[in-house]
Design a protein around this motif. Structure first.
Motif, short mmCIF file in Angstrom:
data_model
loop_
_atom_site.label_atom_id
_atom_site.label_comp_id
_atom_site.label_asym_id
_atom_site.label_seq_id
_atom_site.Cartn_x
_atom_site.Cartn_y
_atom_site.Cartn_z
N ALA A 85 -34.31 -28.94 26.36
CA ALA A 85 -35.28 -28.61 25.32
C ALA A 85 -35.96 -29.85 24.76
O ALA A 85 -37.16 -29.84 24.44
N LEU A 86 -35.22 -30.94 24.65
CA LEU A 86 -35.77 -32.18 24.11
C LEU A 86 -36.96 -32.67 24.94
O LEU A 86 -37.94 -33.19 24.40
N PHE A 87 -36.88 -32.48 26.26
CA PHE A 87 -37.95 -32.94 27.15
C PHE A 87 -38.93 -31.82 27.50
O PHE A 87 -39.80 -32.00 28.36
N GLY A 88 -38.78 -30.67 26.87
CA GLY A 88 -39.73 -29.58 27.10
C GLY A 88 -39.59 -28.90 28.44
O GLY A 88 -40.51 -28.19 28.88
N VAL A 89 -38.46 -29.05 29.11
CA VAL A 89 -38.25 -28.40 30.40
C VAL A 89 -38.04 -26.90 30.22
O VAL A 89 -38.41 -26.10 31.07
N ILE A 90 -37.45 -26.51 29.09
CA ILE A 90 -37.30 -25.09 28.75
C ILE A 90 -37.87 -24.88 27.35
O ILE A 90 -37.98 -25.80 26.54
N ASN A 95 -40.88 -19.59 29.03
CA ASN A 95 -41.14 -20.85 29.73
C ASN A 95 -39.82 -21.48 30.18
O ASN A 95 -38.87 -21.58 29.41
N GLY A 96 -39.81 -21.91 31.43
CA GLY A 96 -38.58 -22.47 31.99
C GLY A 96 -37.55 -21.40 32.29
O GLY A 96 -36.34 -21.66 32.24
N ALA A 97 -38.01 -20.19 32.63
CA ALA A 97 -37.11 -19.05 32.82
C ALA A 97 -35.97 -19.31 33.81
O ALA A 97 -34.83 -18.92 33.53
N PRO A 98 -36.22 -19.94 34.97
CA PRO A 98 -35.10 -20.13 35.91
C PRO A 98 -33.94 -20.91 35.31
O PRO A 98 -32.78 -20.53 35.44
N LEU A 99 -34.27 -22.01 34.61
CA LEU A 99 -33.22 -22.82 34.01
C LEU A 99 -32.66 -22.18 32.75
O LEU A 99 -31.46 -22.24 32.48
N ALA A 100 -33.54 -21.56 31.95
CA ALA A 100 -33.08 -20.91 30.73
C ALA A 100 -32.14 -19.74 31.04
O ALA A 100 -31.14 -19.53 30.35
N SER A 101 -32.46 -19.00 32.09
CA SER A 101 -31.61 -17.89 32.50
C SER A 101 -30.21 -18.38 32.88
O SER A 101 -29.20 -17.82 32.46
N MET A 102 -30.17 -19.43 33.69
CA MET A 102 -28.89 -19.98 34.11
C MET A 102 -28.13 -20.57 32.92
O MET A 102 -26.92 -20.37 32.78
N LEU A 103 -28.85 -21.26 32.04
CA LEU A 103 -28.21 -21.89 30.89
C LEU A 103 -27.57 -20.84 29.98
O LEU A 103 -26.39 -20.97 29.59
N TRP A 104 -28.32 -19.79 29.65
CA TRP A 104 -27.78 -18.77 28.75
C TRP A 104 -26.70 -17.94 29.44
O TRP A 104 -25.77 -17.45 28.78
N GLY A 105 -26.79 -17.81 30.76
CA GLY A 105 -25.70 -17.17 31.49
C GLY A 105 -24.41 -17.96 31.36
O GLY A 105 -23.33 -17.39 31.15
#
Length: 512
Positions: free
Chosen positions: A462-467, A427-437
């Motif tokens: 994560a606090l707001f459930g975006v990822i 969930n939230g793959a586009p932002l999670a991918s960029m974040l972990w990159g």
């Protein structure tokens, strides 16, 4: 300065058929979901939504073609490739299943459901418009390796994976098409070089499909029932009527708007890496304003920079392909021709082209990435893989009339399906991918303070459930666990920074 004219090149044929068909598939998917899944009346779908949808894509395509002509004029180059335009594919599913379907099921009022969807689309558009003023800065702040790696995940998992699966459902057609792609587009010595490769693929695939019995005259006859004239019209009143009631349904608009924003940044960076340096602000403003126009004409689905610029460029495409695709996307719903076109040209002849685009998109990051940063590519892939797998698992369980909760998470885990992990990572793959990159690359190149900032952003998202969460909400479910983990990661980066400073100071003192 020498004037530059819009010319049609051999590579434009292949790019046109690939982009147009992918966009057409999204259009038909959207219409099928609205009519057969949600239950929206056909006169609304065919007569209002689809024509406005086509108009929005056309407007963006015209602007992209203009940007391409301007770039060619400024640089004097003849190898400029225009950006591809198309719908935001994730938005088609999100707005359908999170907005239109629940509203229509609760109220039984299709007009009201569309009104809420229009407001949702408008919020998406405004995120792009507002973000356009920061896009260039953010694109420069995030390392190119991260942006291209995120895009490679999008290209492989969302664009190429399902077409590859479709190809293996009809191997007697698709294998020959794939082989022609390997020989003509990847290889050194093309076969049947006098025929544009895109046209060759369609001829070969269509002929094989008809010979194999995968297409039928009955389908062509049935598709003719969708013919008609459906000009787009203004529906500002529908948008205004939905404004007072839309707030409860806008929670999904913000994270998906941010995701579309990231898609645009990644695709613009991909074009820059390929040599076509487009202005980030102008491109994002175009997407935002084109989506707003579509919204005001009755279309609840935003448009975006479509993935695959590097692939279309590798085909030898110029500027005409994106303009032709936009015109086609306007004409098809205008006259109701979509089903008729796909009844003649089979998807099995087309999907290998999308596989090529996904592979070229992923290959671009390999070419552009310094050796030390290569691990970042694979780190960025994990959220996309989880997102794709989560979608597949959920679709299978829905088809079986069950869910993960009914089966039990422990039962699934015993079978090797770590469903909760898929939910959190996917969930939230586009932002999670960029974040972990960003986390990975700042750790690798030893930029701990920038890594701490990336971790802090992760904690906030994560606090707001975006990822890492199925729904947006403040401190819901297991979000606090991820907030804690990201803050711990940020603290470790800070410790690394302090230790580096002490080591540097010690080396200076020793040298003195």
């Amino acid at each position: 300065m020498k004037s530059i004219k819009l010319e049609w090149k051999r590579g434009d044929w292949a790019a046109y058929f690939g982009l147009m068909t992918n966009n057409l598939t999204n259009l038909l998917t959207m219409m099928g979901l609205l009519i057969f899944v949600v239950g929206i009346p056909t006169e609304i779908v065919y007569g209002r939504i689809a024509p406005a949808f086509g108009m929005a894509v056309l407007v963006a395509s015209v602007c992209y073609a203009w940007f391409g002509l301007q770039l060619a004029k400024e640089t004097g180059r003849k190898d400029v490739t225009a950006l591809p335009s198309g719908p935001s594919a994730p938005s088609i599913f999100t707005v359908t299943f999170l907005v239109l379907m629940p509203v229509y099921q609760q109220t039984g009022d299709a007009e009201f459901a569309i009104q809420i969807g229009l407001v949702w689309c408008f919020v998406e558009a405004m995120i792009l418009v507002g973000g356009s003023f920061l896009g260039e800065t953010i694109r420069k702040m995030i390392p190119r390796t991260v942006l291209l790696s995120c895009l490679s995940g999008l290209g492989l998992l969302l664009l190429a994976m399902n077409p590859m699966l479709q190809a293996f459902e009809a191997p007697t057609v698709s294998f020959i098409v794939l082989l022609l792609i390997f020989i003509n587009w990847f290889g050194k010595k093309p076969i049947f070089a006098r025929i544009p490769t895109g046209l060759l693929l369609l001829i070969a695939g269509t002929a094989l499909a008809w010979v194999s019995g995968l297409q039928s005259p009955e389908a062509i006859k049935a598709s003719m029932s969708s013919f008609g004239f459906n000009p787009p019209s203004i529906h500002v009143d529908s948008f205004l009527q939905g404004l007072p009631h839309a707030l409860p349904y806008l929670a999904s608009a913000v994270p998906l708007g941010l995701a579309n924003y990231i898609f645009d940044l990644e695709n613009i960076e991909s074009a820059h890496a390929a040599g076509d340096e487009y202005n980030t602000r102008k491109v994002m403003l175009t997407n935002g304003l084109a989506s707003t126009l579509g919204c005001l004409m009755g279309n609840p689905f935003p448009v975006t920079v479509y993935v695959g610029h590097a692939g279309w460029k590798a085909m030898g495409a110029s500027i005409g392909y994106t303009l032709a695709s936009g015109v086609t996307m306007f004409i098809v719903p205008l006259f109701g021709l979509g089903a008729f076109m796909l009844a003649i040209i089979p998807m099995t002849a087309i999907v290998p082209i999308l596989v090529f685009i996904g592979v070229v998109t992923a290959n671009q990051v390999v070419r552009e990435t310094p050796k030390i940063e290569v691990p970042v590519i694979f780190i960025c892939l994990f959220p996309w893989i989880a997102n794709w797998a989560l979608t597949m698992v959920n679709s299978v369980m829905a088809a079986a009339g069950t869910s993960a909760a009914k089966i039990g998470f422990e039962t699934l885990a015993h079978k090797g399906v770590f469903y909760q992990g898929l939910v959190h990572l996917g969930n939230g793959a586009p932002l999670a991918s960029m974040l972990w990159g960003c986390v990975a690359i700042f750790a690798i190149i030893n930029k701990p303070l920038r890594g701490a900032i990336a971790a802090a952003v992760g904690a906030l998202l994560a606090l707001f459930g975006v990822i890492h969460a199925p729904i947006v909400g403040f401190a819901q479910g297991s979000s606090l666990m991820f907030v804690t983990a990201y803050l711990m990661m940020g603290a470790m980066f800070v410790v690394k920074h302090v230790l580096d400073r002490r080591e540097a100071a010690s080396e200076v003192a020793t040298s003195v």
